[in-house]
Write an enzyme that holds these catalytic residues in place. Structure first.
Site, PDB file in Angstrom:
ATOM      1  N   ARG A 118       2.305   0.449 -25.290  1.00 51.08           N
ATOM      2  CA  ARG A 118       1.584  -0.261 -26.355  1.00 51.08           C
ATOM      3  C   ARG A 118       0.074  -0.157 -26.137  1.00 51.08           C
ATOM      4  O   ARG A 118      -0.689   0.105 -27.067  1.00 51.08           O
ATOM      5  CB  ARG A 118       2.019  -1.735 -26.375  1.00 51.08           C
ATOM      6  CG  ARG A 118       1.260  -2.591 -27.367  1.00 51.08           C
ATOM      7  CD  ARG A 118       1.962  -3.941 -27.534  1.00 51.08           C
ATOM      8  NE  ARG A 118       2.176  -4.616 -26.268  1.00 51.08           N
ATOM      9  CZ  ARG A 118       1.291  -5.466 -25.727  1.00 51.08           C
ATOM     10  NH1 ARG A 118       0.149  -5.719 -26.350  1.00 51.08           N
ATOM     11  NH2 ARG A 118       1.544  -6.065 -24.586  1.00 51.08           N
ATOM     12  N   ASP A 167       0.833  -1.193   0.000  1.00 49.38           N
ATOM     13  CA  ASP A 167       0.000   0.000   0.000  1.00 49.38           C
ATOM     14  C   ASP A 167       0.877   1.256   0.000  1.00 49.38           C
ATOM     15  O   ASP A 167       1.620   1.512   0.948  1.00 49.38           O
ATOM     16  CB  ASP A 167      -0.892  -0.026   1.246  1.00 49.38           C
ATOM     17  CG  ASP A 167      -1.971   1.038   1.239  1.00 49.38           C
ATOM     18  OD1 ASP A 167      -1.828   2.034   0.507  1.00 49.38           O
ATOM     19  OD2 ASP A 167      -2.960   0.873   1.980  1.00 49.38           O
ATOM     20  N   LYS A 204     -17.694   3.905 -11.461  1.00 46.38           N
ATOM     21  CA  LYS A 204     -19.028   4.022 -10.870  1.00 46.38           C
ATOM     22  C   LYS A 204     -19.023   5.087  -9.770  1.00 46.38           C
ATOM     23  O   LYS A 204     -18.093   5.167  -8.975  1.00 46.38           O
ATOM     24  CB  LYS A 204     -19.468   2.673 -10.298  1.00 46.38           C
ATOM     25  CG  LYS A 204     -19.668   1.595 -11.359  1.00 46.38           C
ATOM     26  CD  LYS A 204     -20.133   0.294 -10.729  1.00 46.38           C
ATOM     27  CE  LYS A 204     -20.338  -0.778 -11.808  1.00 46.38           C
ATOM     28  NZ  LYS A 204     -20.774  -2.076 -11.225  1.00 46.38           N
ATOM     29  N   ASP A 240      -6.655   7.907 -18.999  1.00 46.57           N
ATOM     30  CA  ASP A 240      -7.459   7.900 -20.221  1.00 46.57           C
ATOM     31  C   ASP A 240      -8.947   7.913 -19.879  1.00 46.57           C
ATOM     32  O   ASP A 240      -9.778   7.685 -20.760  1.00 46.57           O
ATOM     33  CB  ASP A 240      -7.118   6.686 -21.092  1.00 46.57           C
ATOM     34  CG  ASP A 240      -7.358   5.366 -20.383  1.00 46.57           C
ATOM     35  OD1 ASP A 240      -7.599   5.379 -19.150  1.00 46.57           O
ATOM     36  OD2 ASP A 240      -7.300   4.307 -21.045  1.00 46.57           O
ATOM     37  N   GLU A 285      -1.565   2.102 -24.410  1.00 42.98           N
ATOM     38  CA  GLU A 285      -1.995   3.478 -24.595  1.00 42.98           C
ATOM     39  C   GLU A 285      -2.125   3.792 -26.077  1.00 42.98           C
ATOM     40  O   GLU A 285      -3.089   4.440 -26.511  1.00 42.98           O
ATOM     41  CB  GLU A 285      -0.991   4.427 -23.944  1.00 42.98           C
ATOM     42  CG  GLU A 285      -1.386   5.887 -24.037  1.00 42.98           C
ATOM     43  CD  GLU A 285      -0.352   6.807 -23.414  1.00 42.98           C
ATOM     44  OE1 GLU A 285      -0.539   8.036 -23.497  1.00 42.98           O
ATOM     45  OE2 GLU A 285       0.637   6.299 -22.852  1.00 42.98           O
ATOM     46  N   ASP A 339      -6.525   3.138 -11.391  1.00 45.26           N
ATOM     47  CA  ASP A 339      -7.883   2.629 -11.533  1.00 45.26           C
ATOM     48  C   ASP A 339      -8.856   3.804 -11.450  1.00 45.26           C
ATOM     49  O   ASP A 339      -8.865   4.537 -10.455  1.00 45.26           O
ATOM     50  CB  ASP A 339      -8.171   1.624 -10.409  1.00 45.26           C
ATOM     51  CG  ASP A 339      -9.430   0.815 -10.659  1.00 45.26           C
ATOM     52  OD1 ASP A 339     -10.389   1.372 -11.247  1.00 45.26           O
ATOM     53  OD2 ASP A 339      -9.473  -0.358 -10.262  1.00 45.26           O
TER      54      ASP A 339
END
Length: 289
Positions: free
Chosen positions: A253, A156, A183, A215, A255, A179
């Site tokens: 690659r 962590d 949601k 992205d 991306e 990440d």
């Protein structure tokens, strides 16, 4: 995973007597309670020593190839760090020099990390992830390319920053494609939050560069909003917006495939301001790049 990968041939089960082919996932079992990699990264380095809280990541213990397993067994004692929160790290001692240190949180399979380390051998990279195959792959790349300026952290990053690093010990922070937790009910799990920046600011030297890339456009907008509002950071872009991808961040690659499909990638480049003076804009180029 058991340690039979390193056991004498006579002690191996018959179906494992031959050598493993490179790139083939390791599929043998281990005894109950036996560590997956006896000399490698711990499954839960911090254990129950610290409070339970919402995390921005999920450990991914997917299949490990023979080459990755071999790297984890051989190289982890020298180039690996279990983030247990039980001691303070001397980064100079860890890397064996006093070069600037950049913390990279989340490196996937490590290809971009290795490219950046090779391009700037005078910058040390402490790369943290919980993806076991990626840890093994990055160790492999570091060994193959003789990259002595990489160390691989397991666990962590919050515990690393809070419990194991000292004030003003970092010259840069990289968070590439975290990440996005798309949601709405999961937005609280996103890493780039005011509380995270509060902590990171205490470990970053004035002038250190915080570089984020994503992205996922809604997350990019949130990152921009949160970083802009934080008193310890200032945007390096005169217009206060996103930056073009800097030359030191390799185009991966995956991306490239996303860009071919029309995905939009946004980079954010913010500088840690001088302590107590947000208006101080150093003429020196940003560190951590």
């Amino acid at each position: 995973m058991s340690d039979s990968l390193n056991a004498p041939e006579a002690s191996r089960p018959r179906h494992q007597a031959g050598p493993h082919a490179p790139g083939v996932p390791v599929r043998h079992t281990r005894g109950k309670g036996e560590p997956r990699f006896p000399d490698g990264p711990s499954a839960d380095p911090a254990g129950s020593h610290f409070e339970r809280r919402i995390r921005s990541f999920q450990p991914r213990r997917s299949r490990v190839t023979a080459g990755q397993a071999d790297a984890l067994q051989r190289l982890w004692p020298t180039w690996g760090l279990d983030i247990d929160g039980q001691h303070t790290i001397d980064l100079g001692e860890m890397f064996g020099n006093d070069h600037p240190v950049v913390l990279e949180i989340g490196f996937g399979m490590g290809e971009a990390t290795a490219q950046m380390a090779a391009a700037r051998p005078g910058t040390n990279i402490l790369a943290v992830d919980v993806h076991t195959p990626g840890q093994g792959n990055l160790l492999n790349l570091a060994e193959q390319q003789k990259l002595s300026n990489i160390r691989v952290g397991n666990g962590d990053a919050i515990i690393l920053l809070r419990e194991m690093l000292t004030e003003d010990s970092l010259d840069g922070l990289r968070v590439y494609f975290p990440d996005p937790w798309p949601k709405k009910r999961h937005h609280k799990r996103r890493l780039i939050q005011p509380e995270f920046l509060d902590l990171a600011a205490t470990r970053l030297r004035p002038g250190a560069l915080v570089h984020c890339a994503t992205d996922w456009e809604p997350y990019a907008e949130q990152m921009l909003e949160v970083l802009t509002a934080h008193p310890d950071f200032e945007n390096t872009q005169a217009d206060g917006g996103f930056a073009s991808r800097p030359e030191f961040r390799p185009l991966t690659r995956f991306e490239g495939q996303g860009l071919d499909k029309g995905h939009v990638v946004n980079d954010l480049l913010f500088r840690r301001v001088q302590h107590g003076d947000r208006t101080d804009r150093s003429a020196q180029p940003p560190t951590g790049a």
